[in-house]
Design a protein around this motif. Structure first.
Motif: not given
Length: 517
Positions: A45, A112, A116, A124, A126-128, A130-131, A188
């Motif tokens: 992270e 974007t 990635v 796990h 990927t969503d974080d 993108l945001i 986030v």
């Protein structure tokens, strides 16, 4: 009048004071953000966070250098005391920045998926990712028009307000970041922190615009093809050089993320944090004199310009030498206390980070001659050549020598552009190289520092004593070579810095007397 009083009552002194405040504030922020991140985030992270910062740093140059060029284009009008010309150039830069801010949002959204894929983001996260990526781009792009305000303040010789903002805004970011992490929002949280910092900067700069001695206004006369052509003719060179610097600063993150995974990125970024702070301090000292140097050059005051440039250069270089000594002596301890021994990249890497502090500072002082002159020369092709050369050598360095080879390449790479800045900048300012007679002396000092620092990690001596405990962490004392080398640097650098500071204060007094006459 005492040294402190002379500096306090001079414009350079106010700039230096504000720069010191910004340095201390951002340094504390940078150091405190490490334990906060380590406590709430894992290595992947943290690596993703650093990677997002790298990509956003690239997109910030989508302003094509207009923000950094504003001060130089308005400086002539400020010296001439022409409100009409100030309004014309302010209008041209603001329209350009609004348009480029919108374009940056579109480009960021399109990039974007590339982001990635480029950093091999785990599923796990990927969503974080993108945001984090899109949110950071939106926060940055919406404040594009304000990127011209520091230039306006520089031209008005009110530059000291800029580092004050730079010193306060990160704390807004850190406080919100910490509170959101504590609330369980994970990565986030960084977006919320960034939004808070940008909101503060927006309000701060709007107040400064409203209180300008000559408040700039929009004027249709600035919306002409000729003005945009002149603006972008200069700013594109500034943008390419700035993008080059940003790319080279963040390239290690790209190489490590691709070659070894996101979990290796924190080792390099945390171990380079102290050297980055001290390099920033030395460069800030140099930039504190930039507004006066630009105005002295525009006003044609050649002798005073050369005198102030030489003395500010020596002062910044002396601070850089002292900073290199601090990196050698304390980097391992700082990383161990703030993050843990598993985040330390090693003594050899640290030695090259110390080299970077000195080399980057000297190169930056000569590179600033290009911006002062208002002519960037052949900066674009030279920057492209520099980037290609560093990409090749950095890739080879990492392949054969690991993180040490990577750090070595980036420690030495500023030399090339520093030489170009000196040669081309002196000519653009219509000066002979002999006018900057201290160039050879500083090059010699830089070479000596490089040799001394490299020599310290070739020494195989054991630490001076056993490891001692600090809040449950093992801390090793510095080696004998590290103590000796850093001590020598500190004695020399402190002496030179004190003498340079006295001379700078006298220069400020001479300038004020000449101005009043």
């Amino acid at each position: 009048m005492s040294l402190i009083k002379r500096l306090r009552h001079s414009k350079a002194g106010r700039n230096l004071g504000a720069s010191m405040f910004a340095f201390i504030s951002t340094s504390c922020f940078g150091l405190l953000s490490i334990p906060v991140a380590v406590h709430y985030l894992d290595k992947e992270e943290i690596g993703l966070w650093a990677s997002v910062n790298a990509m956003v740093a690239y997109l910030m140059w989508m302003d094509l250098g207009v923000g950094n060029s504003t001060g130089r284009k308005i400086a002539d009008a400020v010296v001439a005391k022409s409100p009409a010309q100030i309004n014309i150039w302010w209008t041209a830069t603001q329209i350009a920045l609004w348009a480029l801010g919108g374009l940056t949002v579109l480009v960021g959204v399109c990039l974007t998926p590339v982001f990635v894929h480029l950093f091999n983001v785990p599923g796990h996260l990927t969503d974080d990712a993108l945001i984090l990526f899109i949110g950071s781009i939106l926060c940055t792009s919406l404040n594009f028009p304000l990127r011209g305000v520091p230039g306006l303040l520089t031209a008005q010789e009110r530059f000291h307000w800029v580092p004050i903002c730079q010193g306060i805004a990160p704390w807004m970011q850190l406080i919100v970041f910490f509170l959101m992490l504590r609330g369980g929002h994970g990565l986030v949280s960084y977006v919320y922190g960034t939004a808070a910092a940008q909101a503060f900067a927006f309000i701060y700069y709007r107040v400064l615009i409203a209180t300008s001695p000559i408040r700039p206004r929009l004027d249709r006369a600035g919306v002409t093809k000729a003005h945009f052509k002149e603006l972008f003719g200069f700013s594109l060179n500034v943008a390419v050089v700035g993008f080059k610097d940003t790319f080279l600063n963040t390239l290690p993150v790209l190489i490590l993320a691709r070659a070894a995974g996101l979990q290796t990125v924190p080792l390099y970024t945390f171990s380079s944090r102290l050297s980055g702070m001290l390099k920033s301090l030395a460069v800030r000292i140099n930039h504190a004199f930039l507004p006066e140097l630009i105005n002295l050059h525009v006003a044609g005051r050649k002798e005073l310009f050369q005198l102030k440039h030489r003395r500010s250069l020596i002062l910044a270089s002396a601070v850089a030498m002292a900073g290199a000594g601090l990196v050698m002596l304390g980097n391992r301890t700082v990383v161990t206390i703030l993050a843990g021994p598993e985040y330390y990249a090693g003594d050899e890497v640290t030695a090259w980070f110390a080299v970077l502090v000195v080399v980057a500072t000297i190169a930056s002082t000569y590179q600033s001659l290009l911006q002062i002159s208002g002519n960037m020369g052949k900066s674009i092709p030279f920057a492209v050549f520099n980037v290609v050369l560093v990409v090749v050598t950095a890739s080879l360095g990492y392949r054969f020598f690991g993180m040490t080879g990577l750090a070595a390449v980036f420690a030495l790479q500023p030399i090339l552009y520093g030489i170009y800045g000196l040669l081309r900048g002196a000519r653009n300012c219509r000066y002979a190289l002999s006018d900057f007679a201290n160039a050879g002396m500083l090059a010699a000092v830089g070479a000596v520092v490089v040799v001394v620092i490299i020599g310290q990690f070739l020494d195989s001596s054991e630490p001076l004593g056993k490891a001692w405990q600090f809040f449950g962490k093992d801390l090793l004392l510095p080696s004998l070579s590290q103590v000796v080398c850093s001590g020598v640097l500190w004695v020399v650098a402190t002496s030179v810095a004190w003498l340079a500071l006295r001379k700078v204060s006298r220069t400020a007094l001479v300038q004020e007397v000449a101005g009043s006459a």
